[in-house]
Enzyme design. Structure first.
Site, PDB file in Angstrom:
ATOM      1  N   ARG A  32       4.095  73.433  36.522  1.00 50.34           N
ATOM      2  CA  ARG A  32       4.834  74.413  37.331  1.00 50.34           C
ATOM      3  C   ARG A  32       4.471  74.353  38.814  1.00 50.34           C
ATOM      4  O   ARG A  32       5.292  74.659  39.666  1.00 50.34           O
ATOM      5  CB  ARG A  32       4.627  75.812  36.740  1.00 50.34           C
ATOM      6  CG  ARG A  32       5.374  75.973  35.416  1.00 50.34           C
ATOM      7  CD  ARG A  32       4.785  77.039  34.557  1.00 50.34           C
ATOM      8  NE  ARG A  32       3.421  76.686  34.150  1.00 50.34           N
ATOM      9  CZ  ARG A  32       2.584  77.529  33.572  1.00 50.34           C
ATOM     10  NH1 ARG A  32       2.963  78.762  33.350  1.00 50.34           N
ATOM     11  NH2 ARG A  32       1.375  77.121  33.220  1.00 50.34           N
TER      12      ARG A  32
ATOM     13  N   TYR B  75       6.851  68.136  18.412  1.00 50.57           N
ATOM     14  CA  TYR B  75       7.994  67.238  18.213  1.00 50.57           C
ATOM     15  C   TYR B  75       7.658  66.191  17.141  1.00 50.57           C
ATOM     16  O   TYR B  75       6.636  66.283  16.474  1.00 50.57           O
ATOM     17  CB  TYR B  75       8.428  66.638  19.557  1.00 50.57           C
ATOM     18  CG  TYR B  75       8.936  67.729  20.496  1.00 50.57           C
ATOM     19  CD1 TYR B  75      10.115  68.430  20.190  1.00 50.57           C
ATOM     20  CD2 TYR B  75       8.235  68.096  21.634  1.00 50.57           C
ATOM     21  CE1 TYR B  75      10.577  69.457  21.016  1.00 50.57           C
ATOM     22  CE2 TYR B  75       8.697  69.124  22.464  1.00 50.57           C
ATOM     23  CZ  TYR B  75       9.864  69.800  22.140  1.00 50.57           C
ATOM     24  OH  TYR B  75      10.314  70.824  22.948  1.00 50.57           O
TER      25      TYR B  75
ATOM     26  N   GLN C 295       8.931  59.702  29.888  1.00 48.23           N
ATOM     27  CA  GLN C 295       8.401  60.293  28.649  1.00 48.23           C
ATOM     28  C   GLN C 295       9.440  60.122  27.536  1.00 48.23           C
ATOM     29  O   GLN C 295      10.565  60.616  27.640  1.00 48.23           O
ATOM     30  CB  GLN C 295       8.073  61.781  28.828  1.00 48.23           C
ATOM     31  CG  GLN C 295       7.296  62.305  27.601  1.00 48.23           C
ATOM     32  CD  GLN C 295       7.015  63.802  27.623  1.00 48.23           C
ATOM     33  OE1 GLN C 295       7.919  64.593  27.864  1.00 48.23           O
ATOM     34  NE2 GLN C 295       5.780  64.180  27.344  1.00 48.23           N
TER      35      GLN C 295
HETATM   36  C1  LIG Z   1      10.085  74.157  32.554  1.00 45.25           C
HETATM   37  C2  LIG Z   1       9.107  73.377  31.698  1.00 45.25           C
HETATM   38  C3  LIG Z   1       9.517  72.231  31.057  1.00 45.25           C
HETATM   39  C4  LIG Z   1       8.611  71.484  30.297  1.00 45.25           C
HETATM   40  N1  LIG Z   1       9.022  70.301  29.731  1.00 45.25           N
HETATM   41  C5  LIG Z   1       8.137  69.489  29.126  1.00 45.25           C
HETATM   42  C6  LIG Z   1       8.521  68.199  28.680  1.00 45.25           C
HETATM   43  O1  LIG Z   1       9.659  67.753  28.867  1.00 45.25           O
HETATM   44  N2  LIG Z   1       7.577  67.451  28.053  1.00 45.25           N
HETATM   45  C7  LIG Z   1       6.312  67.894  27.840  1.00 45.25           C
HETATM   46  O2  LIG Z   1       5.497  67.173  27.258  1.00 45.25           O
HETATM   47  N3  LIG Z   1       5.911  69.107  28.281  1.00 45.25           N
HETATM   48  C8  LIG Z   1       6.786  69.896  28.942  1.00 45.25           C
HETATM   49  N4  LIG Z   1       6.376  71.101  29.454  1.00 45.25           N
HETATM   50  C9  LIG Z   1       4.937  71.430  29.465  1.00 45.25           C
HETATM   51  C10 LIG Z   1       4.319  70.979  30.801  1.00 45.25           C
HETATM   52  O3  LIG Z   1       4.265  69.574  30.885  1.00 45.25           O
HETATM   53  C11 LIG Z   1       2.889  71.516  30.945  1.00 45.25           C
HETATM   54  O4  LIG Z   1       2.167  71.152  29.796  1.00 45.25           O
HETATM   55  C12 LIG Z   1       2.849  73.036  31.120  1.00 45.25           C
HETATM   56  O5  LIG Z   1       3.744  73.452  32.137  1.00 45.25           O
HETATM   57  C13 LIG Z   1       1.437  73.516  31.464  1.00 45.25           C
HETATM   58  O6  LIG Z   1       1.011  72.915  32.659  1.00 45.25           O
HETATM   59  P1  LIG Z   1       0.976  73.746  34.049  1.00 45.25           P
HETATM   60  O7  LIG Z   1       0.096  74.943  33.810  1.00 45.25           O
HETATM   61  O8  LIG Z   1       0.415  72.796  35.064  1.00 45.25           O
HETATM   62  O9  LIG Z   1       2.393  74.155  34.355  1.00 45.25           O
HETATM   63  C14 LIG Z   1       7.266  71.899  30.179  1.00 45.25           C
HETATM   64  C15 LIG Z   1       6.864  73.081  30.807  1.00 45.25           C
HETATM   65  C16 LIG Z   1       7.760  73.812  31.582  1.00 45.25           C
HETATM   66  C17 LIG Z   1       7.282  75.043  32.306  1.00 45.25           C
END
Ligand SMILES: Cc1cc2nc3c(=O)[nH]c(=O)nc-3n(C[C@H](O)[C@H](O)[C@H](O)COP(=O)(O)O)c2cc1C
Length: 358
Positions: free
Chosen positions: A316, A177, A98
């Site tokens: 997560r 971003y 990414q």
């Molecule tokens: C610890 C953490 C780090 C994340 N880092 C990024 C990232 O580097 N790039 C991005 O596009 N989204 C990032 N996100 C968002 C996740 O990709 C995702 O959209 C979010 O966790 C919701 O999905 P989930 O319910 O399956 O966890 C991050 C989320 C968490 C919890």
């Protein structure tokens, strides 16, 4: 209609399932943004994902503002990412990088550089820095003459990603971003060819994607958007016009996939009362569509069965369950993630989540 365990081909890459790992910043690199052996362990543990999307990875010093996040601008980044991708591939996995420019979210205490954005604006709240949380500072508007250099920075990072063995790149155009700061009218107040009407605000996205596709190929290029509602103070007055237009503008590039992060009103990582734009985007975007946010097995299965999505990314759940596809397949219980170790250093809460016993 497919289910989560059906294979899907994106470009020339066949993913053995549709349970993908969402990009997750974890802060386990060095202070120079070089990937570590621990990161190779972590990604290798998760190689059974249909596709891993890496943590957001800085394309330049100017675009990097997260402590200990990965980078992709120097030879030492390339050689250490190569260790990661070699090990993921040896374990049978696939991984996209990414590509990240944080724009106004960069704090100058990290590298001594004033942040840049579409316009001279300041993000609300405070930044993660090596000295703890600090209020954001005002960004300077990128000059028109700087845009070719910026696009060149994305191209260099994409070239480095391929050299480092990644199977493709995902342009991070979500979550408030830099690209998102250009897309939405809340943060883009430009009066030149990159501001004003939707067509102009989509221009940077389109030009960066065109350059990435020229560099690595359409089948190895993906995009992430977060259409429904505010992200880090970045918002649009008409999301249901902007984001379908942005998605349609991507059609000529025949991308590997488009991923949408759209939390609902009860979202547990971001929350929005605005409707998801995904149904509108599904109608106009012709390539594979990948959905994200708060999906579990049941919701994900339903999204594929209804034709709403071609794959689902799990953030997560993959963080805390390295063997997520097997747990879904066998109906095994899931481990909960611990937010205290999301961005901490070291192995605890990173590589210490075990696969389910055989
Ligand atoms: C610890 C953490 C780090 C994340 N880092 C990024 C990232 O580097 N790039 C991005 O596009 N989204 C990032 N996100 C968002 C996740 O990709 C995702 O959209 C979010 O966790 C919701 O999905 P989930 O319910 O399956 O966890 C991050 C989320 C968490 C919890």
């Amino acid at each position: 209609m497919p289910n989560l365990f059906d294979a899907i081909t994106i470009g020339s890459l066949t993913c053995p399932n549709r349970i993908w790992m969402a990009p997750l910043t974890r802060g386990r690199g060095t202070r120079d943004h070089v990937p570590t052996e621990l990161m190779a362990d972590y990604y290798t543990q998760r190689a059974s994902a249909g596709l891993i999307i890496s943590e957001a990875t800085g394309i330049t010093v100017e675009g990097s503002g997260w402590p200990y996040a990965g980078g992709l601008w120097g030879p030492e980044h390339v050689s250490h990412w190569k260790t990661v991708t070699d090990r993921v591939h040896a374990a049978g996995g696939r991984i996209f990088a990414q590509l990240w420019h944080m724009g106004r979210i960069v704090h100058p205490s990290l590298h001594g550089v004033q942040p840049v954005s579409a316009s001279a604006t300041t993000a609300p709240g405070s930044a993660h820095t090596y000295e703890g949380k600090q209020p954001y500072v005002e960004a300077r508007a990128l000059a028109l003459e700087e845009i070719p250099r910026l696009i060149g920075d994305y191209v260099s990072a994409a070239r480095n990603a391929v050299e480092a063995g990644f199977d493709g790149v995902q342009l991070h155009a979500a979550n408030g971003y830099l690209i998102d700061q250009f897309l939405r009218d809340g943060s883009n107040r430009r009066t030149d060819a990159y501001g004003g009407p939707v067509e102009n605000r989509v221009r940077l996205l389109r030009e960066v994607v065109a350059a990435l596709v020229d560099t690595v190929g359409g089948g190895r290029t993906a995009v992430r958007l977060s259409p429904n509602g505010d992200s880090q103070g970045v918002d649009d007055s008409n999301q249901s016009v902007l984001f379908p237009a942005a998605s349609a503008a991507l059609n000529p590039f025949e991308l590997a996939f488009l991923e949408l992060r759209e939390p609902g009103p009860d979202g547990t990582f971001g929350r929005s009362t605005r409707p998801a734009v995904a149904p509108l985007i599904r109608k106009v975007f012709k390539g594979p569509l990948v959905l994200n946010s708060d999906y579990d097995f049941t919701r994900a299965t339903a999204a594929l069965a209804s034709g709403a999505a071609d794959a689902i990314t799990f953030g997560r759940k993959f963080l805390a369950n390295p063997d997520l596809p097997r747990r879904f397949k066998e109906g095994l219980p899931l481990t909960a993630d611990d937010p205290k170790t999301w961005y901490s250093q070291g192995a605890e809460g990173y590589t210490t989540y075990s696969p389910a016993p055989p």
